[in-house]
Design a protein around this motif. Structure first.
Motif, PDB file in Angstrom:
ATOM      1  N   THR A 168       0.822  -1.207   0.000  1.00 27.25           N
ATOM      2  CA  THR A 168       0.000   0.000   0.000  1.00 27.25           C
ATOM      3  C   THR A 168       0.858   1.260   0.000  1.00 27.25           C
ATOM      4  N   LYS A 169       1.895   1.271   0.834  1.00 25.43           N
ATOM      5  CA  LYS A 169       2.754   2.454   0.899  1.00 25.43           C
ATOM      6  C   LYS A 169       3.461   2.713  -0.426  1.00 25.43           C
ATOM      7  N   HIS A 178       2.461   1.791  -3.402  1.00 23.43           N
ATOM      8  CA  HIS A 178       1.447   2.231  -4.352  1.00 23.43           C
ATOM      9  C   HIS A 178       1.136   3.712  -4.151  1.00 23.43           C
ATOM     10  N   GLN A 179       0.969   4.131  -2.908  1.00 18.69           N
ATOM     11  CA  GLN A 179       0.650   5.532  -2.621  1.00 18.69           C
ATOM     12  C   GLN A 179       1.797   6.458  -3.039  1.00 18.69           C
ATOM     13  N   GLU A 222       1.873   6.638  -6.840  1.00 23.38           N
ATOM     14  CA  GLU A 222       0.712   7.396  -7.316  1.00 23.38           C
ATOM     15  C   GLU A 222       0.924   8.899  -7.131  1.00 23.38           C
TER      16      GLU A 222
END
Length: 252
Positions: A231-232, A234-235, A238
């Motif tokens: 998740t980190k 990906h963030q 992004e």
């Protein structure tokens, strides 16, 4: 050529030099039998000697050195081989060197010293990263033997090599590794390794990626729920961040 053959070659060469193994982590010299040597001491003392042995041709010197790597498992052996490859007056055969690397990257036992050398020496060096990545993976990933893909949890030697190289590929320049990354994204058995390659591309000191292209690859990966750092990463991608050290706040 095989690892066992090279290891036996190196063992014989050491014995002729008066150095014999007495346990898994100790060696002895005939001229001082009371003083035991560690594998690291043997590597520092004898690798350079083997690579300069006038009684051996270039291929035999290379195979003996790789045999020392197999016997000792010491990173210093890889350093000496790299220096010998760069010797313009008495060079080692580059093709045989890369053949030996691929052989060990496909072995069941993980070649820790060789992987570390690829990561910190060959991949971090912009003068050698493209050639090294192409030789150990980029040239043949797309033509991976089809019969290896469905076979068992280990998926065959070539996939084993691909996984190991991808995981260490963070420092490889993005334009060099992107084609192999795209190929790996189409092979579910390589998704965890590709994720670790992308993670290293973001976090390694010399890591390299393009955020937009990297996040597009990340979206294609089929990874277990709760994969650490997914998740980190990906963030961060992004948000357009290309490297942890350029924006440490983004990861926190």
């Amino acid at each position: 050529m095989s690892e066992d053959e090279d290891a036996e070659r190196a063992r014989r060469w050491l014995a002729e030099a008066g150095v014999t193994q007495v346990s898994s982590d100790a060696w002895r010299r005939d001229d001082s039998p009371e003083a035991l040597l560690t594998p690291n001491e043997v590597a520092h003392t004898w690798t350079g000697v083997a690579l300069e042995d006038p009684a051996l041709d270039a291929t035999a010197r290379l195979r003996t050195a790789f045999g020392l790597l197999d016997l000792l498992g010491e990173y210093w052996v890889t350093r000496e081989i790299r220096l010998a490859l760069a010797d313009q007056h008495n060079p080692l055969p580059a093709e045989a060197f890369w053949d030996a690397c691929r052989l060990r990257l496909e072995a069941e036992a993980e070649p820790e010293a060789l992987l570390y050398s690829l990561w910190v020496d060959w991949f971090e060096d912009r003068d050698t990263s493209a050639t090294a990545f192409a030789e150990v993976l980029g040239n043949d990933l797309a033509s991976l033997p089809a019969h290896e893909v469905p076979a068992g949890p280990d998926r065959g030697p070539s996939l084993r090599r691909a996984r190991r190289v991808l995981e260490a590929s963070g420092p490889v320049p993005w334009p060099v590794k992107q084609p192999a990354y795209r190929t790996a994204a189409g092979m579910p058995e390589l998704h965890p390794a590709l994720f670790r390659g992308l993670l290293g591309s973001y976090h390694d000191v010399y890591g390299d990626l393009e955020p937009e292209a990297a996040v597009a690859l990340l979206r294609q990966l089929d990874l277990p729920a709760g994969t650490e750092h997914l998740t980190k990463l990906h963030q961060a991608l992004e948000a357009g961040h290309r490297h942890h050290h350029l924006a440490p706040h983004a990861w926190r």
